[in-house]
Scaffold this motif. Sequence first.
Motif, PDB file in Angstrom:
ATOM      1  N   THR A  19      36.485 -13.256 110.797  1.00  0.00           N
ATOM      2  CA  THR A  19      37.377 -13.439 109.652  1.00  0.00           C
ATOM      3  C   THR A  19      37.386 -12.206 108.761  1.00  0.00           C
ATOM      4  O   THR A  19      38.449 -11.734 108.335  1.00  0.00           O
ATOM      5  CB  THR A  19      36.961 -14.672 108.829  1.00  0.00           C
ATOM      6  N   VAL A  20      36.212 -11.654 108.485  1.00  0.00           N
ATOM      7  CA  VAL A  20      36.146 -10.447 107.663  1.00  0.00           C
ATOM      8  C   VAL A  20      36.813  -9.283 108.379  1.00  0.00           C
ATOM      9  O   VAL A  20      37.518  -8.478 107.753  1.00  0.00           O
ATOM     10  CB  VAL A  20      34.687 -10.117 107.292  1.00  0.00           C
ATOM     11  N   ARG A  21      36.623  -9.182 109.699  1.00  0.00           N
ATOM     12  CA  ARG A  21      37.271  -8.124 110.469  1.00  0.00           C
ATOM     13  C   ARG A  21      38.799  -8.234 110.355  1.00  0.00           C
ATOM     14  O   ARG A  21      39.493  -7.231 110.155  1.00  0.00           O
ATOM     15  CB  ARG A  21      36.851  -8.196 111.933  1.00  0.00           C
ATOM     16  N   LYS A  22      39.325  -9.443 110.471  1.00  0.00           N
ATOM     17  CA  LYS A  22      40.771  -9.656 110.375  1.00  0.00           C
ATOM     18  C   LYS A  22      41.292  -9.280 108.993  1.00  0.00           C
ATOM     19  O   LYS A  22      42.313  -8.582 108.863  1.00  0.00           O
ATOM     20  CB  LYS A  22      41.095 -11.118 110.678  1.00  0.00           C
ATOM     21  N   ASP A  27      43.795  -5.241 105.193  1.00  0.00           N
ATOM     22  CA  ASP A  27      43.702  -4.815 103.794  1.00  0.00           C
ATOM     23  C   ASP A  27      42.575  -3.791 103.651  1.00  0.00           C
ATOM     24  O   ASP A  27      41.393  -4.142 103.731  1.00  0.00           O
ATOM     25  CB  ASP A  27      43.427  -6.029 102.901  1.00  0.00           C
ATOM     26  N   PRO A  28      42.906  -2.528 103.409  1.00  0.00           N
ATOM     27  CA  PRO A  28      41.869  -1.486 103.307  1.00  0.00           C
ATOM     28  C   PRO A  28      40.947  -1.652 102.111  1.00  0.00           C
ATOM     29  O   PRO A  28      39.919  -0.974 102.032  1.00  0.00           O
ATOM     30  CB  PRO A  28      42.685  -0.188 103.191  1.00  0.00           C
ATOM     31  N   ASP A  29      41.289  -2.562 101.188  1.00  0.00           N
ATOM     32  CA  ASP A  29      40.419  -2.794 100.028  1.00  0.00           C
ATOM     33  C   ASP A  29      39.261  -3.737 100.341  1.00  0.00           C
ATOM     34  O   ASP A  29      38.327  -3.865  99.543  1.00  0.00           O
ATOM     35  CB  ASP A  29      41.228  -3.361  98.857  1.00  0.00           C
ATOM     36  N   VAL A  30      39.316  -4.428 101.469  1.00  0.00           N
ATOM     37  CA  VAL A  30      38.223  -5.327 101.850  1.00  0.00           C
ATOM     38  C   VAL A  30      37.032  -4.505 102.334  1.00  0.00           C
ATOM     39  O   VAL A  30      37.166  -3.663 103.226  1.00  0.00           O
ATOM     40  CB  VAL A  30      38.669  -6.309 102.951  1.00  0.00           C
ATOM     41  N   ILE A  31      35.864  -4.739 101.729  1.00  0.00           N
ATOM     42  CA  ILE A  31      34.637  -4.019 102.080  1.00  0.00           C
ATOM     43  C   ILE A  31      33.551  -5.036 102.429  1.00  0.00           C
ATOM     44  O   ILE A  31      33.276  -5.954 101.642  1.00  0.00           O
ATOM     45  CB  ILE A  31      34.133  -3.148 100.910  1.00  0.00           C
ATOM     46  N   LYS A  45      29.622  -4.611 114.569  1.00  0.00           N
ATOM     47  CA  LYS A  45      30.787  -3.954 115.151  1.00  0.00           C
ATOM     48  C   LYS A  45      31.755  -3.436 114.086  1.00  0.00           C
ATOM     49  O   LYS A  45      32.557  -2.545 114.356  1.00  0.00           O
ATOM     50  CB  LYS A  45      31.516  -4.901 116.095  1.00  0.00           C
ATOM     51  N   LEU A  46      31.687  -4.005 112.891  1.00  0.00           N
ATOM     52  CA  LEU A  46      32.581  -3.553 111.827  1.00  0.00           C
ATOM     53  C   LEU A  46      32.342  -2.085 111.497  1.00  0.00           C
ATOM     54  O   LEU A  46      33.272  -1.367 111.120  1.00  0.00           O
ATOM     55  CB  LEU A  46      32.385  -4.407 110.567  1.00  0.00           C
ATOM     56  N   LYS A  47      31.099  -1.651 111.629  1.00  0.00           N
ATOM     57  CA  LYS A  47      30.765  -0.265 111.309  1.00  0.00           C
ATOM     58  C   LYS A  47      31.528   0.696 112.216  1.00  0.00           C
ATOM     59  O   LYS A  47      32.034   1.730 111.760  1.00  0.00           O
ATOM     60  CB  LYS A  47      29.263  -0.046 111.460  1.00  0.00           C
ATOM     61  N   PHE A  79      32.949  -8.441 100.370  1.00  0.00           N
ATOM     62  CA  PHE A  79      32.359  -9.598 101.025  1.00  0.00           C
ATOM     63  C   PHE A  79      30.882  -9.281 101.205  1.00  0.00           C
ATOM     64  O   PHE A  79      30.524  -8.312 101.881  1.00  0.00           O
ATOM     65  CB  PHE A  79      33.027  -9.864 102.374  1.00  0.00           C
ATOM     66  N   ILE A  80      30.037 -10.079 100.614  1.00  0.00           N
ATOM     67  CA  ILE A  80      28.596  -9.811 100.560  1.00  0.00           C
ATOM     68  C   ILE A  80      27.870 -10.842 101.408  1.00  0.00           C
ATOM     69  O   ILE A  80      28.063 -12.046 101.231  1.00  0.00           O
ATOM     70  CB  ILE A  80      28.086  -9.923  99.110  1.00  0.00           C
ATOM     71  N   HIS A  81      27.003 -10.393 102.307  1.00  0.00           N
ATOM     72  CA  HIS A  81      26.221 -11.351 103.089  1.00  0.00           C
ATOM     73  C   HIS A  81      24.743 -11.000 103.095  1.00  0.00           C
ATOM     74  O   HIS A  81      24.354  -9.837 103.193  1.00  0.00           O
ATOM     75  CB  HIS A  81      26.669 -11.414 104.550  1.00  0.00           C
ATOM     76  N   SER A  82      23.931 -12.024 103.000  1.00  0.00           N
ATOM     77  CA  SER A  82      22.525 -11.975 103.368  1.00  0.00           C
ATOM     78  C   SER A  82      22.070 -13.424 103.527  1.00  0.00           C
ATOM     79  O   SER A  82      22.858 -14.358 103.337  1.00  0.00           O
ATOM     80  CB  SER A  82      21.676 -11.253 102.316  1.00  0.00           C
ATOM     81  N   PHE A  83      20.824 -13.624 103.875  1.00  0.00           N
ATOM     82  CA  PHE A  83      20.306 -14.989 103.909  1.00  0.00           C
ATOM     83  C   PHE A  83      20.391 -15.579 102.499  1.00  0.00           C
ATOM     84  O   PHE A  83      20.256 -14.862 101.500  1.00  0.00           O
ATOM     85  CB  PHE A  83      18.865 -15.005 104.407  1.00  0.00           C
ATOM     86  N   GLY A  84      20.568 -16.893 102.431  1.00  0.00           N
ATOM     87  CA  GLY A  84      20.840 -17.551 101.160  1.00  0.00           C
ATOM     88  C   GLY A  84      19.837 -17.279 100.063  1.00  0.00           C
ATOM     89  O   GLY A  84      20.205 -17.089  98.899  1.00  0.00           O
TER      90      GLY A  84
END
Length: 312
Positions: A19-22, A27-31, A45-47, A79-84
């Motif tokens: 979803t983030v990849r899409k 949108d180039p503003d999505v990081i 793979k996003l890198k 979009f920020i991810h880590s363990f909760g």
Amino acid sequence: MTLTLEKDQLEMRQVYADTVRKLAAADPDVIALEADLSSAMSTGKLKAELPGQYVNVGIMEANMMGVAAGLSVLGRKPFIHSFGQFVTRRAFDQVFVSLGYAQLSAVIVGSDAGVSAEHNGGTHMTFEDIGLMREVPNANVYEASDAVQFSWLLENAYKKGGLHYIRTIRKNATQLYDENTTFEKAQILREGSDITICATGIMVAESLKAAEILRASGFSAEVIDMFSIKPLDGETLRQSVQKTGRVITAENHNVNGGLGSAVAEFLGENCPVPLYRVGVREQFGQVGLMPYLQEFYGLTAENIATQAEKMI
């Protein structure tokens, strides 16, 4: 809607990455921001695919919130991810001040929710993240119940802007919805007349199983997927409890601060009815497989059904 209660073929972490990849491709503003957990969340793979839209900040979750705030000020969409436990408990002050108080936009995803942390053990088993994030003014707080809903929540948060916290497991969830389902309000998955069961995350499937156990005993349970804890869909809840007269909440979280508290607060102020909260009670996490942990903490269909029968 057909509820087969089978495991989805797609892991929740792959849903997040896809979803983030899409969104980022359009949108180039999505990081995408990661704290050294790219392999754990399938975002590595996003890198390679979108190198200018992916940042691994290392094991520095508080700093990651500051980076996200700076990006948001510049008009980017982090979009920020880590363990909760890391994006809430460890980085809470930065979330509260740098993002919440500053009224900036970001989508925070906390994975390995509750007992799904399994072998990572007690320090990594977050039972308090929903409670923490509910305390941030104007923050939106959700728990994803399946892959379709998770993808929808991510895209909806992107469209709406503001601060969003989405809680999820990383691996396979039980498939509940078809791909055309939208989630503008709480989902009534089963209608009933004797008791309302409100649940989130992995406990939605357990609640549907509990409804079957109750049906065999002659009782009719209404099951609601209350995936949005904040804002809470009070109207759907009100209409249900006016019919059933009693409610159970079921969550893979501490009963204090999470769904149980949110439902109790709404009902106490609007339409008081008998309530029981199924969830973790004054306990820390521990190492173990999910079936063992769910049994230990009472996060099972059998426990929900037992408590419901007592109430009825």
